[in-house]
Design a protein around this motif. Structure first.
Motif, PDB file in Angstrom:
ATOM      1  N   VAL A 123      35.251  67.526  20.746  1.00 26.07           N
ATOM      2  CA  VAL A 123      34.102  66.795  20.205  1.00 26.07           C
ATOM      3  C   VAL A 123      34.579  65.560  19.467  1.00 26.07           C
ATOM      4  O   VAL A 123      34.074  64.449  19.683  1.00 26.07           O
ATOM      5  CB  VAL A 123      33.275  67.710  19.274  1.00 26.07           C
ATOM      6  CG1 VAL A 123      32.313  66.914  18.424  1.00 26.07           C
ATOM      7  CG2 VAL A 123      32.533  68.753  20.083  1.00 26.07           C
ATOM      8  N   GLU A 124      35.566  65.728  18.598  1.00 20.44           N
ATOM      9  CA  GLU A 124      36.065  64.601  17.805  1.00 20.44           C
ATOM     10  C   GLU A 124      36.756  63.556  18.674  1.00 20.44           C
ATOM     11  O   GLU A 124      36.592  62.358  18.462  1.00 20.44           O
ATOM     12  CB  GLU A 124      37.011  65.119  16.728  1.00 20.44           C
ATOM     13  CG  GLU A 124      36.318  65.947  15.667  1.00 20.44           C
ATOM     14  CD  GLU A 124      37.272  66.694  14.762  1.00 20.44           C
ATOM     15  OE1 GLU A 124      38.503  66.603  14.955  1.00 20.44           O
ATOM     16  OE2 GLU A 124      36.782  67.387  13.856  1.00 20.44           O
ATOM     17  N   ALA A 125      37.522  63.983  19.670  1.00 20.91           N
ATOM     18  CA  ALA A 125      38.245  63.038  20.524  1.00 20.91           C
ATOM     19  C   ALA A 125      37.308  62.288  21.464  1.00 20.91           C
ATOM     20  O   ALA A 125      37.559  61.126  21.800  1.00 20.91           O
ATOM     21  CB  ALA A 125      39.305  63.776  21.336  1.00 20.91           C
ATOM     22  N   GLY A 126      36.225  62.932  21.902  1.00 19.66           N
ATOM     23  CA  GLY A 126      35.313  62.305  22.854  1.00 19.66           C
ATOM     24  C   GLY A 126      34.155  61.564  22.230  1.00 19.66           C
ATOM     25  O   GLY A 126      33.330  60.984  22.941  1.00 19.66           O
ATOM     26  N   GLY A 127      34.037  61.580  20.923  1.00 22.10           N
ATOM     27  CA  GLY A 127      32.953  60.886  20.259  1.00 22.10           C
ATOM     28  C   GLY A 127      31.611  61.593  20.383  1.00 22.10           C
ATOM     29  O   GLY A 127      30.567  60.946  20.340  1.00 22.10           O
ATOM     30  N   PHE A 128      31.620  62.875  20.543  1.00 23.64           N
ATOM     31  CA  PHE A 128      30.376  63.646  20.645  1.00 23.64           C
ATOM     32  C   PHE A 128      29.895  64.037  19.256  1.00 23.64           C
ATOM     33  O   PHE A 128      30.636  63.977  18.279  1.00 23.64           O
ATOM     34  CB  PHE A 128      30.603  64.900  21.500  1.00 23.64           C
ATOM     35  CG  PHE A 128      30.889  64.589  22.940  1.00 23.64           C
ATOM     36  CD1 PHE A 128      29.857  64.414  23.839  1.00 23.64           C
ATOM     37  CD2 PHE A 128      32.190  64.454  23.384  1.00 23.64           C
ATOM     38  CE1 PHE A 128      30.106  64.123  25.171  1.00 23.64           C
ATOM     39  CE2 PHE A 128      32.458  64.163  24.711  1.00 23.64           C
ATOM     40  CZ  PHE A 128      31.415  63.997  25.601  1.00 23.64           C
ATOM     41  N   ALA A 129      28.636  64.486  19.186  1.00 24.47           N
ATOM     42  CA  ALA A 129      28.058  64.896  17.904  1.00 24.47           C
ATOM     43  C   ALA A 129      28.335  66.365  17.619  1.00 24.47           C
ATOM     44  O   ALA A 129      28.382  66.776  16.466  1.00 24.47           O
ATOM     45  CB  ALA A 129      26.556  64.658  17.897  1.00 24.47           C
ATOM     46  N   GLY A 130      28.522  67.178  18.646  1.00 25.31           N
ATOM     47  CA  GLY A 130      28.752  68.594  18.452  1.00 25.31           C
ATOM     48  C   GLY A 130      28.932  69.289  19.779  1.00 25.31           C
ATOM     49  O   GLY A 130      29.139  68.648  20.814  1.00 25.31           O
TER      50      GLY A 130
END
Length: 166
Positions: A123-130
């Motif tokens: 999530v953090e590496a791909g720029g997702f919200a959750g």
């Protein structure tokens, strides 16, 4: 009066008195920090002393060394406890398969923690919200000569609903 327990108590008290911390929180023993020990060659002296003691106790015989190398090769204490295979199952879905190494000394109950930690990293590496866990299961794989724990699951990576451009 027994002298042994008295000497042991005195030794423990002296060791406890010698341990302290510096004002910045760094641990010391008798006022010497770990960095100072390493800079003065204390680590090298410890290794040399350990080798000298091992040779005096006859632990450096070829059969002991060979046994230690075989045990190390089988057990491999520096290898990670879990191996993780990650594969895409769609645009926003990721499947993770975890396999535990055969010979272990702990970590049987940490599969779900590792699964969730890796989902959070994605999530953090791909720029997702959750993420949403769609499926998760644990089990045992019967392999010879040792069975091993396995876990698998699938997560959906979720973009921000309030700020879709993020």
């Amino acid at each position: 009066m027994r002298i042994g327990p008295l000497c042991l108590a005195l030794g423990v008290a002296l060791a406890a008195a010698a341990c302290s911390t510096t004002p910045n929180g760094q641990a010391t023993f008798a006022g010497v920090t770990a960095d100072e020990v390493a800079a003065s060659g204390g680590t090298v002296a410890g290794i040399a002393g350990g080798l000298l003691m091992a040779s005096k106790l006859s632990y450096l015989k070829p059969e002991y060394i060979a046994g230690a190398l075989v045990a190390y090769a089988i057990y491999d204490p520096l290898a990670p406890t879990w191996s993780i295979d990650v594969s895409r199952a769609g645009d926003d879905r990721v499947r993770m398969d975890l396999r535990m190494k055969s010979l272990i000394t702990g970590g049987e109950g940490e599969a779900r923690q590792i699964f969730l930690r890796n989902a959070q990293r994605m999530v953090e590496a791909g720029g997702f919200a959750g993420y949403d866990v769609l499926r998760y299961e644990e089990g045992m794989e019967a392999t010879r000569p040792f069975a091993r724990r396995i876990a698998s699951g699938e997560v959906r990576l979720v973009r921000s609903r309030q700020f879709p451009q993020l």
